[in-house]
Motif scaffolding. Structure first.
Motif, PDB file in Angstrom:
ATOM      1  N   SER A  16      -2.842   8.318  -7.935  1.00 41.58           N
ATOM      2  CA  SER A  16      -2.934   7.049  -8.677  1.00 41.58           C
ATOM      3  C   SER A  16      -1.663   6.853  -9.475  1.00 41.58           C
ATOM      4  O   SER A  16      -1.191   7.782 -10.138  1.00 41.58           O
ATOM      5  N   ASP A  43      -2.965   4.742  -4.767  1.00 45.99           N
ATOM      6  CA  ASP A  43      -3.823   3.900  -5.610  1.00 45.99           C
ATOM      7  C   ASP A  43      -2.976   3.389  -6.769  1.00 45.99           C
ATOM      8  O   ASP A  43      -2.852   4.054  -7.796  1.00 45.99           O
ATOM      9  N   ALA A  76      -8.721   5.139 -12.336  1.00 40.88           N
ATOM     10  CA  ALA A  76      -7.888   5.828 -11.351  1.00 40.88           C
ATOM     11  C   ALA A  76      -8.739   6.716 -10.441  1.00 40.88           C
ATOM     12  O   ALA A  76      -9.663   7.387 -10.891  1.00 40.88           O
ATOM     13  N   ARG A  77      -8.399   6.737  -9.156  1.00 35.89           N
ATOM     14  CA  ARG A  77      -9.126   7.545  -8.179  1.00 35.89           C
ATOM     15  C   ARG A  77      -8.455   8.877  -7.906  1.00 35.89           C
ATOM     16  O   ARG A  77      -9.068   9.767  -7.317  1.00 35.89           O
ATOM     17  N   VAL A  81      -2.036  11.679 -11.359  1.00 33.09           N
ATOM     18  CA  VAL A  81      -1.844  10.359 -11.971  1.00 33.09           C
ATOM     19  C   VAL A  81      -0.381  10.224 -12.373  1.00 33.09           C
ATOM     20  O   VAL A  81       0.154  11.080 -13.097  1.00 33.09           O
TER      21      VAL A  81
END
Length: 637
Positions: free
Chosen positions: A253, A283, A332-333, A337
């Protein structure tokens, strides 16, 4: 019988049949002619090699739309669609599950029918796994299906206020600056100010000498720290790309916080489309403030790729980038991140390098910091100096600090974190205007490491004097705030960082603050050769003067040495003579420091935003800039 009653009657039996195998979705789409056989075969093959879900793979490749997937999933699982637009969920049910868990699992408890609670989910294959948790909080449950967009909109409509407060208060109180008072509200600050003024009035010479001693000592500390970091960086170059791993690549993400970016969407899509990472595992979240209609309208009119989505940040008490990042984090998936700025242009293989490094690092490596550089270094003198400064900082000083085992003050972009560590630490302090540097310290305090990774992100150099001063004043204000917050409990900070880390933190943060604020006092000695009298000069003994002169010369040598070496590690081919002009560049930071100090006393949480897109990557001082060609987000066959 209404829709809710039908779902409640039909779903318990369907849920007990257990999860269908993932190819059932593909078979249904093939049978209905939505996806061609060769496209489905490629998607199923990719789904077996990566961690993405088949619906995500199909959606990322543009092979299906949400409506087709919802209909197929409903028939495949024997459940009904839930119309969340027609009837919003009961907010008390959302509270029972927890708004963060609803966002994390893309579900929302909708309505209660008798003893059964209907739960709308966009991932029916996960419902059986989540059922024990849901029943522990809601009692008997049954599943309905809705799109992730509809679920997100329903949660925001009912609990946007809770999400706003949660984004502002994630960091533990002792490590947050959210209770920072204004000057007139702080007895301690008012007393310190009164003592300083009284000392200047009663004993101006002694006060001046004390300030001079502190300025010279802090200059010596920060110069020695930077030289030590540079030597450490030179002894060991940044490691090259990690070898390919057999591990399944994770979903990544990437959060981009946008504010008042009317024309950024086409350029942002073009730059991020260069990333060579599977689209189904990418993502990208565009976090936009709810009242920022300019940006929201621009994005609504743009054709966003399937791997990019907009998350609206509800209104709150503060309006800062870290608050937007905190809110977006709940959506967020990814297990990794990342953070980019609106104007960033990362190298195409950046995410692949990040994933490979994390997969080959221990869990103590919680953050990877990329190298920042500029795509408009030749716009004017200010952009050249900014480029030289960043070249030394990101290519020498930060890598050296990491190798010395010291605190690494993170940059605001090209940052990548392990998601579980962010959750454990409370992510970003929403009230800190240098949330990146603060997070770097909190990572170190809790035993995690930050490493530099040899991948470059190009961004726009802020090369107009007034915006430059505004941006730098925010950074300096945040440095002061960060130092004060982490020094609330010096003994605990010592225990967490150790002696070396503690003194490194003092030299870097307190030394930088002192230099920004007291530099004019040091520069005043440059007037002596021109025949001006200096009251402090006459009061200093000869050894002190020689010591001060030696430290001044060492400082100039360090600036030139680091600037030349750092610039040599870039591909800009700027003349090394520009490094000598940094002597005129750094005084601008003192102007910014006093602006930041004034804001710290009056508007501590004010975010003086930097405007992007003034000098884009198409033109650079009359020269065309050749960034890596767009490869588009890789669709692996």
């Amino acid at each position: 019988m209404g829709a809710a009653e039908r779902i409640a009657v039909e779903m318990p039996a369907a849920a007990e049949r257990g999860p269908r195998r993932s190819f059932a979705v593909g078979a249904s789409l093939l049978r209905e002619g939505v996806v061609a056989p060769d496209e489905m075969l490629s998607a199923l093959s990719q789904n077996g090699r990566e961690s993405g879900r088949l619906p995500d793979v199909l959606r990322a490749r543009g092979l299906v739309v949400e409506r087709d997937l919802l209909g197929v999933d409903a028939r495949n699982w024997g459940i009904r669609l839930v119309d969340l637009d027609a009837a919003l969920p009961d907010p008390r049910l959302i509270d029972a599950v927890g708004v963060q868990d609803c966002l994390r699992h893309s579900l929302v408890p909708w309505q209660k029918v008798g003893d059964i609670t209907i739960v709308a989910t966009s991932r029916p294959e996960d419902f059986r796994r989540l059922r024990p948790m849901l029943e522990a909080r809601l009692g008997p449950v049954a599943a309905g299906i809705a799109s992730s967009r509809a679920i997100l909109s329903a949660i925001h409509a009912r609990r946007g206020d809770l999400l706003a407060r949660a984004a502002e208060n994630r960091v533990a109180g002792p490590e947050s600056c959210r209770n920072w008072p204004r000057l007139h509200q702080s007895p301690l600050a008012m007393a310190a100010l009164a003592v300083t003024v009284a000392a200047l009035l009663i004993a101006p010479l002694a006060t001046g000498l004390a300030a001079l001693c502190f300025a010279v000592f802090s200059l010596a500390c920060i110069v020695l720290l930077k030289l030590a970091a540079t030597v450490a960086a030179l002894r060991t170059a940044l490691p090259g790309p990690d070898p390919a791993s057999d591990a399944i690549p994770p979903v990544v993400s990437v959060i981009v916080a946008l504010y008042r970016e009317a024309d950024i969407a086409p350029r942002l899509i073009r730059r991020l489309a260069r990333l060579d990472y599977p689209a189904e595992l990418l993502d990208v979240i565009l976090a936009v403030e709810a009242e920022d209609h300019v940006t929201l309208d621009a994005l609504a009119n743009a054709e966003l790729p399937p791997w990019m989505r907009v998350v609206v940040v509800p209104e709150g008490q503060v309006k800062t980038k870290p608050r937007a990042l905190n809110h977006a984090l709940d959506h967020a998936r990814g297990a990794i991140v990342g953070v980019y700025d609106a104007e960033d242009a990362p190298e195409p293989d950046q995410l692949q390098r990040v994933v490979a490094r994390f997969q080959r690092s221990g869990p103590e490596v919680a953050c990877l910091q990329g190298v920042l550089d500029y795509y408009n270094p030749r716009t004017n003198w200010l952009s050249r100096c900014f480029t030289i400064e960043y070249a030394g900082w990101f290519r020498l000083v930060l890598p050296g600090l990491a190798r010395l085992g010291l605190v690494v003050p993170l940059g605001g972009t090209t940052l990548f974190f392990r998601r579980d560590v962010l959750d454990r630490l409370g992510a970003w302090d929403a009230h800190n205007v240098t949330e990146d540097a603060d997070l770097g310290i909190r990572l170190a305090r809790h035993g995690y490491r930050t490493e530099l990774i040899d991948t470059v992100t190009f961004e726009e150099a802020n090369c107009r004097p007034l915006p430059w001063i505004k941006q730098r004043s925010r950074w300096i204000k945040g440095y002061i705030m960060t130092w004060a917050v982490h020094m609330r409990q010096p003994r605990r900070l010592w225990q967490q960082l150790g002696p070396k880390g503690f003194f490194g933190f003092q030299a870097l943060f307190l030394g930088s603050i002192a230099q920004f604020l007291l530099a004019p006092l040091l520069w005043s000695f440059l007037l002596i050769p021109f025949g001006f009298d200096h009251p402090l000069y006459a009061a200093l003994p000869a050894p002190a003067l020689w010591t001060m002169t030696a430290i001044f010369l060492l400082s100039e040598f360090a600036n030139i040495f680091i600037g030349v070496l750092g610039l040599g590690r870039t591909r800009h081919r700027l003349s090394l003579l520009w490094v000598l002009t940094l002597k005129v560049y750094y005084p601008l930071a003192s102007l910014a420091a006093y602006k930041g100090l004034l804001e710290l006393a009056t508007r501590p949480f004010y975010w003086d935003k930097t405007t992007h897109g003034i000098f884009d990557d198409g033109l650079q001082g009359g020269q065309t800039v050749h960034l890596p060609p767009p490869a588009s987000v890789r669709l692996t066959a």
